[in-house]
Every structure is written in C-alpha cells, then in structure tokens.
Write a protein that holds these residues in place. Structure first.
Motif, PDB file in Angstrom:
ATOM      1  N   ILE A  42       0.837  -1.204   0.000  1.00 24.57           N
ATOM      2  CA  ILE A  42       0.000   0.000   0.000  1.00 24.57           C
ATOM      3  C   ILE A  42       0.871   1.254   0.000  1.00 24.57           C
ATOM      4  CG2 ILE A  42      -1.627   1.355   1.386  1.00 24.57           C
ATOM      5  CD1 ILE A  42      -2.838  -1.364   2.284  1.00 24.57           C
ATOM      6  N   LEU A  43       1.913   1.242   0.815  1.00 24.47           N
ATOM      7  CA  LEU A  43       2.805   2.402   0.866  1.00 24.47           C
ATOM      8  C   LEU A  43       3.530   2.606  -0.465  1.00 24.47           C
ATOM      9  CD1 LEU A  43       4.272   1.948   4.454  1.00 24.47           C
ATOM     10  CD2 LEU A  43       2.712   3.735   3.683  1.00 24.47           C
ATOM     11  N   GLN A  44       3.945   1.507  -1.091  1.00 25.23           N
ATOM     12  CA  GLN A  44       4.618   1.608  -2.387  1.00 25.23           C
ATOM     13  C   GLN A  44       3.673   2.163  -3.452  1.00 25.23           C
ATOM     14  OE1 GLN A  44       5.934  -2.467  -2.694  1.00 25.23           O
ATOM     15  NE2 GLN A  44       7.954  -2.004  -1.825  1.00 25.23           N
ATOM     16  N   GLN A  45       2.413   1.732  -3.406  1.00 30.84           N
ATOM     17  CA  GLN A  45       1.427   2.261  -4.354  1.00 30.84           C
ATOM     18  C   GLN A  45       1.190   3.748  -4.109  1.00 30.84           C
ATOM     19  OE1 GLN A  45      -1.957  -0.261  -3.709  1.00 30.84           O
ATOM     20  NE2 GLN A  45      -1.213  -1.862  -5.077  1.00 30.84           N
ATOM     21  N   GLU A  46       1.160   4.137  -2.841  1.00 30.15           N
ATOM     22  CA  GLU A  46       0.960   5.542  -2.497  1.00 30.15           C
ATOM     23  C   GLU A  46       2.111   6.399  -3.021  1.00 30.15           C
ATOM     24  OE1 GLU A  46      -1.268   7.525  -1.477  1.00 30.15           O
ATOM     25  OE2 GLU A  46       0.001   9.246  -1.061  1.00 30.15           O
ATOM     26  N   VAL A  47       3.332   5.902  -2.899  1.00 32.22           N
ATOM     27  CA  VAL A  47       4.491   6.646  -3.401  1.00 32.22           C
ATOM     28  C   VAL A  47       4.405   6.797  -4.914  1.00 32.22           C
ATOM     29  CG1 VAL A  47       6.995   6.566  -3.744  1.00 32.22           C
ATOM     30  CG2 VAL A  47       6.024   6.043  -1.494  1.00 32.22           C
ATOM     31  N   LYS A  48       4.073   5.721  -5.597  1.00 35.60           N
ATOM     32  CA  LYS A  48       3.969   5.763  -7.054  1.00 35.60           C
ATOM     33  C   LYS A  48       2.862   6.735  -7.495  1.00 35.60           C
ATOM     34  CE  LYS A  48       4.598   2.207 -10.125  1.00 35.60           C
ATOM     35  NZ  LYS A  48       4.318   0.855 -10.650  1.00 35.60           N
ATOM     36  N   LEU A  49       1.715   6.664  -6.848  1.00 36.81           N
ATOM     37  CA  LEU A  49       0.600   7.551  -7.182  1.00 36.81           C
ATOM     38  C   LEU A  49       0.953   9.007  -6.879  1.00 36.81           C
ATOM     39  CD1 LEU A  49      -2.335   7.816  -8.150  1.00 36.81           C
ATOM     40  CD2 LEU A  49      -3.038   7.472  -5.781  1.00 36.81           C
ATOM     41  N   SER A  50       1.606   9.242  -5.764  1.00 36.37           N
ATOM     42  CA  SER A  50       1.995  10.613  -5.404  1.00 36.37           C
ATOM     43  C   SER A  50       2.977  11.192  -6.414  1.00 36.37           C
ATOM     44  CB  SER A  50       2.609  10.645  -4.008  1.00 36.37           C
ATOM     45  OG  SER A  50       1.643  10.351  -3.033  1.00 36.37           O
ATOM     46  N   GLN A  51       3.903  10.367  -6.894  1.00 36.83           N
ATOM     47  CA  GLN A  51       4.855  10.841  -7.899  1.00 36.83           C
ATOM     48  C   GLN A  51       4.125  11.255  -9.178  1.00 36.83           C
ATOM     49  OE1 GLN A  51       7.420   7.401  -8.012  1.00 36.83           O
ATOM     50  NE2 GLN A  51       8.929   8.339  -6.636  1.00 36.83           N
ATOM     51  N   GLN A  52       3.151  10.458  -9.594  1.00 39.42           N
ATOM     52  CA  GLN A  52       2.374  10.800 -10.792  1.00 39.42           C
ATOM     53  C   GLN A  52       1.595  12.095 -10.588  1.00 39.42           C
ATOM     54  OE1 GLN A  52      -0.060   7.351 -11.375  1.00 39.42           O
ATOM     55  NE2 GLN A  52       1.580   6.140 -12.284  1.00 39.42           N
ATOM     56  N   GLN A  53       0.989  12.221  -9.419  1.00 38.25           N
ATOM     57  CA  GLN A  53       0.192  13.415  -9.135  1.00 38.25           C
ATOM     58  C   GLN A  53       1.076  14.659  -9.068  1.00 38.25           C
ATOM     59  OE1 GLN A  53      -1.668  11.929  -5.587  1.00 38.25           O
ATOM     60  NE2 GLN A  53      -3.524  11.334  -6.688  1.00 38.25           N
ATOM     61  N   LEU A  54       2.279  14.510  -8.496  1.00 42.67           N
ATOM     62  CA  LEU A  54       3.193  15.654  -8.430  1.00 42.67           C
ATOM     63  C   LEU A  54       3.657  16.065  -9.819  1.00 42.67           C
ATOM     64  CD1 LEU A  54       5.191  14.778  -5.216  1.00 42.67           C
ATOM     65  CD2 LEU A  54       3.785  16.800  -5.595  1.00 42.67           C
ATOM     66  N   GLN A  55       3.852  15.099 -10.699  1.00 45.17           N
ATOM     67  CA  GLN A  55       4.210  15.441 -12.077  1.00 45.17           C
ATOM     68  C   GLN A  55       3.073  16.193 -12.756  1.00 45.17           C
ATOM     69  OE1 GLN A  55       5.326  11.723 -13.866  1.00 45.17           O
ATOM     70  NE2 GLN A  55       7.452  11.865 -13.178  1.00 45.17           N
ATOM     71  N   GLU A  56       1.845  15.755 -12.522  1.00 46.49           N
ATOM     72  CA  GLU A  56       0.682  16.444 -13.104  1.00 46.49           C
ATOM     73  C   GLU A  56       0.557  17.866 -12.553  1.00 46.49           C
ATOM     74  OE1 GLU A  56      -2.829  14.065 -12.598  1.00 46.49           O
ATOM     75  OE2 GLU A  56      -1.894  12.314 -13.503  1.00 46.49           O
ATOM     76  N   LEU A  57       0.723  18.010 -11.255  1.00 49.48           N
ATOM     77  CA  LEU A  57       0.641  19.348 -10.658  1.00 49.48           C
ATOM     78  C   LEU A  57       1.774  20.232 -11.171  1.00 49.48           C
ATOM     79  CD1 LEU A  57      -0.308  18.388  -6.989  1.00 49.48           C
ATOM     80  CD2 LEU A  57      -1.779  19.494  -8.682  1.00 49.48           C
ATOM     81  N   GLY A  58       2.955  19.655 -11.336  1.00 49.70           N
ATOM     82  CA  GLY A  58       4.076  20.400 -11.904  1.00 49.70           C
ATOM     83  C   GLY A  58       3.782  20.850 -13.322  1.00 49.70           C
ATOM     84  N   GLY A  59       3.115  19.994 -14.089  1.00 47.93           N
ATOM     85  CA  GLY A  59       2.726  20.365 -15.444  1.00 47.93           C
ATOM     86  C   GLY A  59       1.749  21.523 -15.459  1.00 47.93           C
ATOM     87  N   VAL A  60       0.813  21.490 -14.537  1.00 52.11           N
ATOM     88  CA  VAL A  60      -0.155  22.596 -14.433  1.00 52.11           C
ATOM     89  C   VAL A  60       0.566  23.890 -14.099  1.00 52.11           C
ATOM     90  CG1 VAL A  60      -2.064  23.514 -13.041  1.00 52.11           C
ATOM     91  CG2 VAL A  60      -2.111  21.143 -13.811  1.00 52.11           C
ATOM     92  N   LEU A  61       1.488  23.834 -13.147  1.00 54.89           N
ATOM     93  CA  LEU A  61       2.212  25.042 -12.743  1.00 54.89           C
ATOM     94  C   LEU A  61       3.126  25.550 -13.851  1.00 54.89           C
ATOM     95  CD1 LEU A  61       3.064  24.110  -9.045  1.00 54.89           C
ATOM     96  CD2 LEU A  61       1.430  25.829  -9.856  1.00 54.89           C
ATOM     97  N   THR A  62       3.694  24.635 -14.613  1.00 53.63           N
ATOM     98  CA  THR A  62       4.593  25.039 -15.697  1.00 53.63           C
ATOM     99  C   THR A  62       3.834  25.764 -16.804  1.00 53.63           C
ATOM    100  OG1 THR A  62       6.031  23.149 -15.241  1.00 53.63           O
ATOM    101  CG2 THR A  62       6.233  24.173 -17.402  1.00 53.63           C
ATOM    102  N   LYS A  63       2.644  25.281 -17.131  1.00 59.17           N
ATOM    103  CA  LYS A  63       1.860  25.861 -18.220  1.00 59.17           C
ATOM    104  C   LYS A  63       1.038  27.065 -17.788  1.00 59.17           C
ATOM    105  CE  LYS A  63       1.325  21.354 -20.348  1.00 59.17           C
ATOM    106  NZ  LYS A  63       0.368  20.262 -20.593  1.00 59.17           N
ATOM    107  N   ALA A  64       0.879  27.247 -16.506  1.00 58.95           N
ATOM    108  CA  ALA A  64      -0.031  28.277 -15.997  1.00 58.95           C
ATOM    109  C   ALA A  64       0.513  29.679 -16.207  1.00 58.95           C
ATOM    110  CB  ALA A  64      -0.275  28.052 -14.515  1.00 58.95           C
ATOM    111  N   THR A  65      -0.416  30.554 -16.493  1.00 61.42           N
ATOM    112  CA  THR A  65      -0.105  31.980 -16.562  1.00 61.42           C
ATOM    113  C   THR A  65      -1.114  32.711 -15.694  1.00 61.42           C
ATOM    114  OG1 THR A  65      -1.490  32.214 -18.515  1.00 61.42           O
ATOM    115  CG2 THR A  65       0.855  31.901 -18.897  1.00 61.42           C
ATOM    116  N   LEU A  66      -0.654  33.788 -15.111  1.00 65.63           N
ATOM    117  CA  LEU A  66      -1.546  34.581 -14.244  1.00 65.63           C
ATOM    118  C   LEU A  66      -2.309  35.592 -15.053  1.00 65.63           C
ATOM    119  CD1 LEU A  66       0.727  35.209 -11.154  1.00 65.63           C
ATOM    120  CD2 LEU A  66      -1.201  33.668 -11.298  1.00 65.63           C
TER     121      LEU A  66
END
Length: 66
Positions: A42-66
């Motif tokens: 379960i912990l390993q799955q959580e780490v893997k899922l969190s890494q994917q989510q952080l990449q997605e959030l990073g993508g949003v922040l990279t493309k975002a403009t104010l």
C-alpha cells in the motif's frame, strides 16, 4: 484547456503539491519501518501515485499563466 489562473488558484495548486510531497515523504520513510507485506505494498502504491500526481501538478504550474 485554458491555462490562465487567478493567483489564489495557483496558490492552491502549490498547497496541493506541498501536501502531496509531505504524504509521499512519509510513505517513503515508513516503508523502511513496515514488516507487513500488505501494508508495504500500500505504501509503495501511495508513493507511485503521489509521484504521478506531483508530475501532473508540476505540469499545471509550468503551463499556468496569471
């Protein structure tokens, strides 16, 4: 998808990224202390899922403009 965000929206994405980082760090740290194989999985799955989510959030922040 529109990448224009208000400042409060950008801050919320940052908050989510910070929260996910803390969760992932805790899960990674706990892996070395866990002996139960099911909980370890379960912990390993959580780490893997969190890494994917952080990449997605990073993508949003990279493309975002104010």
């Amino acid at each position: 998808m529109n990448s224009n965000y208000a400042l409060h929206e950008m801050l919320e994405v940052h908050e989510m990224a910070a929260f996910k980082t803390v969760c992932m760090t805790k899960s990674k740290t706990m892996q070395s202390l866990v002996t139960d194989p099911e909980l370890l999985q379960i912990l390993q799955q959580e780490v893997k899922l969190s890494q994917q989510q952080l990449q997605e959030l990073g993508g949003v922040l990279t493309k975002a403009t104010l």
